[in-house]
Write a protein that holds these residues in place. Sequence first.
Motif, PDB file in Angstrom:
ATOM      1  N   VAL A 118       0.833  -1.204   0.000  1.00 23.64           N
ATOM      2  CA  VAL A 118       0.000   0.000   0.000  1.00 23.64           C
ATOM      3  C   VAL A 118       0.868   1.254   0.000  1.00 23.64           C
ATOM      4  CG1 VAL A 118      -1.728   1.311   1.287  1.00 23.64           C
ATOM      5  CG2 VAL A 118      -1.904  -1.186   1.154  1.00 23.64           C
ATOM      6  N   MET A 119       1.866   1.298   0.864  1.00 20.83           N
ATOM      7  CA  MET A 119       2.729   2.481   0.961  1.00 20.83           C
ATOM      8  C   MET A 119       3.529   2.683  -0.326  1.00 20.83           C
ATOM      9  SD  MET A 119       1.849   3.651   3.804  1.00 20.83           S
ATOM     10  CE  MET A 119       3.030   5.000   3.856  1.00 20.83           C
ATOM     11  N   ALA A 120       4.003   1.589  -0.927  1.00 22.74           N
ATOM     12  CA  ALA A 120       4.754   1.705  -2.181  1.00 22.74           C
ATOM     13  C   ALA A 120       3.847   2.222  -3.297  1.00 22.74           C
ATOM     14  CB  ALA A 120       5.345   0.353  -2.564  1.00 22.74           C
ATOM     15  N   CYS A 121       2.624   1.757  -3.347  1.00 22.45           N
ATOM     16  CA  CYS A 121       1.690   2.209  -4.390  1.00 22.45           C
ATOM     17  C   CYS A 121       1.368   3.689  -4.224  1.00 22.45           C
ATOM     18  CB  CYS A 121       0.411   1.380  -4.339  1.00 22.45           C
ATOM     19  SG  CYS A 121       0.600  -0.316  -4.937  1.00 22.45           S
ATOM     20  N   MET A 122       1.185   4.149  -2.982  1.00 26.96           N
ATOM     21  CA  MET A 122       0.901   5.557  -2.756  1.00 26.96           C
ATOM     22  C   MET A 122       2.096   6.425  -3.147  1.00 26.96           C
ATOM     23  SD  MET A 122      -2.167   5.513  -1.887  1.00 26.96           S
ATOM     24  CE  MET A 122      -2.251   7.287  -1.666  1.00 26.96           C
ATOM     25  N   SER A 123       3.296   5.956  -2.825  1.00 28.15           N
ATOM     26  CA  SER A 123       4.496   6.714  -3.176  1.00 28.15           C
ATOM     27  C   SER A 123       4.671   6.779  -4.697  1.00 28.15           C
ATOM     28  CB  SER A 123       5.720   6.069  -2.527  1.00 28.15           C
ATOM     29  OG  SER A 123       6.902   6.730  -2.914  1.00 28.15           O
ATOM     30  N   VAL A 221      -2.713  -1.953  -9.870  1.00 32.13           N
ATOM     31  CA  VAL A 221      -2.113  -1.166 -10.950  1.00 32.13           C
ATOM     32  C   VAL A 221      -1.958   0.281 -10.512  1.00 32.13           C
ATOM     33  CG1 VAL A 221      -2.277  -0.489 -13.378  1.00 32.13           C
ATOM     34  CG2 VAL A 221      -3.299  -2.645 -12.618  1.00 32.13           C
ATOM     35  N   VAL A 222      -0.787   0.845 -10.794  1.00 34.30           N
ATOM     36  CA  VAL A 222      -0.555   2.279 -10.633  1.00 34.30           C
ATOM     37  C   VAL A 222      -0.354   2.854 -12.030  1.00 34.30           C
ATOM     38  CG1 VAL A 222       0.870   4.094  -9.628  1.00 34.30           C
ATOM     39  CG2 VAL A 222       0.504   1.954  -8.373  1.00 34.30           C
ATOM     40  N   SER A 223      -1.204   3.791 -12.405  1.00 33.16           N
ATOM     41  CA  SER A 223      -1.139   4.363 -13.746  1.00 33.16           C
ATOM     42  C   SER A 223       0.029   5.323 -13.871  1.00 33.16           C
ATOM     43  CB  SER A 223      -2.450   5.089 -14.070  1.00 33.16           C
ATOM     44  OG  SER A 223      -2.349   5.779 -15.307  1.00 33.16           O
ATOM     45  N   GLU A 224       0.791   5.155 -14.956  1.00 34.87           N
ATOM     46  CA  GLU A 224       1.930   6.034 -15.207  1.00 34.87           C
ATOM     47  C   GLU A 224       1.470   7.386 -15.730  1.00 34.87           C
ATOM     48  OE1 GLU A 224       6.302   5.757 -17.439  1.00 34.87           O
ATOM     49  OE2 GLU A 224       4.847   4.124 -17.585  1.00 34.87           O
ATOM     50  N   ILE A 229      -4.611   4.652  -8.671  1.00 38.82           N
ATOM     51  CA  ILE A 229      -4.445   3.258  -8.266  1.00 38.82           C
ATOM     52  C   ILE A 229      -5.726   2.494  -8.557  1.00 38.82           C
ATOM     53  CG2 ILE A 229      -3.976   1.705  -6.335  1.00 38.82           C
ATOM     54  CD1 ILE A 229      -2.448   3.991  -5.017  1.00 38.82           C
ATOM     55  N   SER A 230      -5.583   1.314  -9.155  1.00 39.86           N
ATOM     56  CA  SER A 230      -6.721   0.461  -9.474  1.00 39.86           C
ATOM     57  C   SER A 230      -6.415  -0.968  -9.039  1.00 39.86           C
ATOM     58  CB  SER A 230      -7.027   0.497 -10.980  1.00 39.86           C
ATOM     59  OG  SER A 230      -7.163   1.813 -11.447  1.00 39.86           O
ATOM     60  N   VAL A 231      -7.475  -1.737  -8.847  1.00 33.92           N
ATOM     61  CA  VAL A 231      -7.346  -3.144  -8.501  1.00 33.92           C
ATOM     62  C   VAL A 231      -8.271  -3.957  -9.413  1.00 33.92           C
ATOM     63  CG1 VAL A 231      -7.763  -4.903  -6.739  1.00 33.92           C
ATOM     64  CG2 VAL A 231      -6.707  -2.749  -6.096  1.00 33.92           C
ATOM     65  N   ALA A 232      -7.742  -5.057  -9.966  1.00 26.45           N
ATOM     66  CA  ALA A 232      -8.541  -5.966 -10.788  1.00 26.45           C
ATOM     67  C   ALA A 232      -8.741  -7.264 -10.015  1.00 26.45           C
ATOM     68  CB  ALA A 232      -7.848  -6.243 -12.119  1.00 26.45           C
ATOM     69  N   ARG A 238     -11.699  -1.983  -9.848  1.00 25.59           N
ATOM     70  CA  ARG A 238     -12.059  -1.003  -8.825  1.00 25.59           C
ATOM     71  C   ARG A 238     -11.071   0.146  -8.994  1.00 25.59           C
ATOM     72  NH1 ARG A 238     -13.282  -4.884  -3.534  1.00 25.59           N
ATOM     73  NH2 ARG A 238     -14.421  -6.494  -4.693  1.00 25.59           N
ATOM     74  N   LEU A 239     -11.568   1.278  -9.454  1.00 26.33           N
ATOM     75  CA  LEU A 239     -10.725   2.367  -9.911  1.00 26.33           C
ATOM     76  C   LEU A 239     -10.644   3.492  -8.882  1.00 26.33           C
ATOM     77  CD1 LEU A 239     -12.132   2.516 -13.560  1.00 26.33           C
ATOM     78  CD2 LEU A 239     -10.075   1.323 -12.790  1.00 26.33           C
ATOM     79  N   ARG A 240      -9.583   4.310  -9.061  1.00 24.82           N
ATOM     80  CA  ARG A 240      -9.383   5.533  -8.289  1.00 24.82           C
ATOM     81  C   ARG A 240      -9.459   5.258  -6.784  1.00 24.82           C
ATOM     82  NH1 ARG A 240     -13.063   9.802 -11.864  1.00 24.82           N
ATOM     83  NH2 ARG A 240     -12.031   9.404 -13.855  1.00 24.82           N
ATOM     84  N   LEU A 241      -8.583   4.402  -6.310  1.00 26.48           N
ATOM     85  CA  LEU A 241      -8.601   3.992  -4.907  1.00 26.48           C
ATOM     86  C   LEU A 241      -7.681   4.869  -4.069  1.00 26.48           C
ATOM     87  CD1 LEU A 241      -8.392   0.123  -5.395  1.00 26.48           C
ATOM     88  CD2 LEU A 241     -10.441   1.497  -5.014  1.00 26.48           C
ATOM     89  N   SER A 242      -8.113   5.135  -2.848  1.00 27.49           N
ATOM     90  CA  SER A 242      -7.266   5.808  -1.878  1.00 27.49           C
ATOM     91  C   SER A 242      -6.446   4.759  -1.134  1.00 27.49           C
ATOM     92  CB  SER A 242      -8.121   6.610  -0.892  1.00 27.49           C
ATOM     93  OG  SER A 242      -8.953   5.727  -0.141  1.00 27.49           O
ATOM     94  N   ALA A 243      -5.543   5.223  -0.270  1.00 28.36           N
ATOM     95  CA  ALA A 243      -4.730   4.287   0.501  1.00 28.36           C
ATOM     96  C   ALA A 243      -5.599   3.438   1.413  1.00 28.36           C
ATOM     97  CB  ALA A 243      -3.696   5.057   1.320  1.00 28.36           C
ATOM     98  N   GLU A 244      -6.597   4.048   2.038  1.00 31.59           N
ATOM     99  CA  GLU A 244      -7.489   3.306   2.932  1.00 31.59           C
ATOM    100  C   GLU A 244      -8.304   2.270   2.166  1.00 31.59           C
ATOM    101  OE1 GLU A 244      -7.257   6.579   2.756  1.00 31.59           O
ATOM    102  OE2 GLU A 244      -6.205   7.026   4.646  1.00 31.59           O
ATOM    103  N   GLU A 245      -8.795   2.657   0.989  1.00 31.28           N
ATOM    104  CA  GLU A 245      -9.592   1.721   0.191  1.00 31.28           C
ATOM    105  C   GLU A 245      -8.740   0.556  -0.304  1.00 31.28           C
ATOM    106  OE1 GLU A 245     -12.917   4.755  -1.733  1.00 31.28           O
ATOM    107  OE2 GLU A 245     -10.959   4.539  -2.679  1.00 31.28           O
ATOM    108  N   LEU A 246      -7.500   0.849  -0.728  1.00 30.88           N
ATOM    109  CA  LEU A 246      -6.608  -0.212  -1.187  1.00 30.88           C
ATOM    110  C   LEU A 246      -6.290  -1.174  -0.051  1.00 30.88           C
ATOM    111  CD1 LEU A 246      -4.798  -1.491  -3.334  1.00 30.88           C
ATOM    112  CD2 LEU A 246      -3.004   0.116  -2.676  1.00 30.88           C
ATOM    113  N   GLU A 247      -5.997  -0.639   1.121  1.00 26.84           N
ATOM    114  CA  GLU A 247      -5.694  -1.509   2.267  1.00 26.84           C
ATOM    115  C   GLU A 247      -6.907  -2.359   2.637  1.00 26.84           C
ATOM    116  OE1 GLU A 247      -4.572  -1.153   7.031  1.00 26.84           O
ATOM    117  OE2 GLU A 247      -4.657   0.644   5.777  1.00 26.84           O
TER     118      GLU A 247
END
Length: 255
Positions: A118-123, A221-224, A229-232, A238-247
């Motif tokens: 989660v932290m790596a994806c946010m960074s 997925v992290v879009s370049e 951030i998205s999750v399949a 599931r698109l446009r996720l925050s850190a809390e939603e991803l966790e």
Amino acid sequence: MPFVFGIKDVIDIVLVAFMLYYIYRLMKESRSLNVFIGIMLFVLIWLFVSQVLEMRLLGSILDKLVSVGVIGLIVLFQEEIRRFLYSLGAHQRFKRVMVLFGGRKSADVDKEAIMPIVMACMSMAKGKVGALIVIERGAPLDDIAETGDIIDARINQLLIENIFFKNSPLHDGAMIVSKKRIKAAGCILPVSHNFNIPKELGLRHRAAMGISQDSDAVAVVVSEETGRISVAIKGEFRLRLSAEELESILTQELS
């Protein structure tokens, strides 16, 4: 002999209709819908010629074509057949039956394995660094891992960011996480050809969708381009996720 229409006939018709509908959906997702329609038309013509018109010569020729065509269909649709059998075996009700016979596994989730991701994806999202992380669940991804470089390292935020650093040779591939460890990086994933994927989503998202359709893995997925951030999961985004939603998603899906 009078014609009898009972409950078994109703069940038979419902099962056939369900099977045809499922095959229709499968063919539509794999861009083979026209082939499926052509096969259905051929079967209808074959039944009409052999059963209704009772043309023996033409009927026998079509019978031979059907018997040989079955082998050709297996070769032609081997990917779709494999996906169908996998989705059938991965169905939640079948899993519950297997749990009854095999015993229930612990549902505890190791936060030390989730939080670095989660932290790596946010960074990486802040720096618009593209990333594709596939987390293995029930179905093993050994064949996917073999397409990249085996790492077998503890999950670490800095290591994840270094793998997807723009100048890294492993940047464009996918990272495989298995048994709370980074198993491999730079891996090649199957690309989904689903027409329902929004056009603004790139190749990473299509690869994430492809692996989520072919297995029970969770693909992050992290879009370049946008840094979103998205999750399949199971063929759905599931698109446009925050850190809390991803966790929350990772905690729920990996439990």
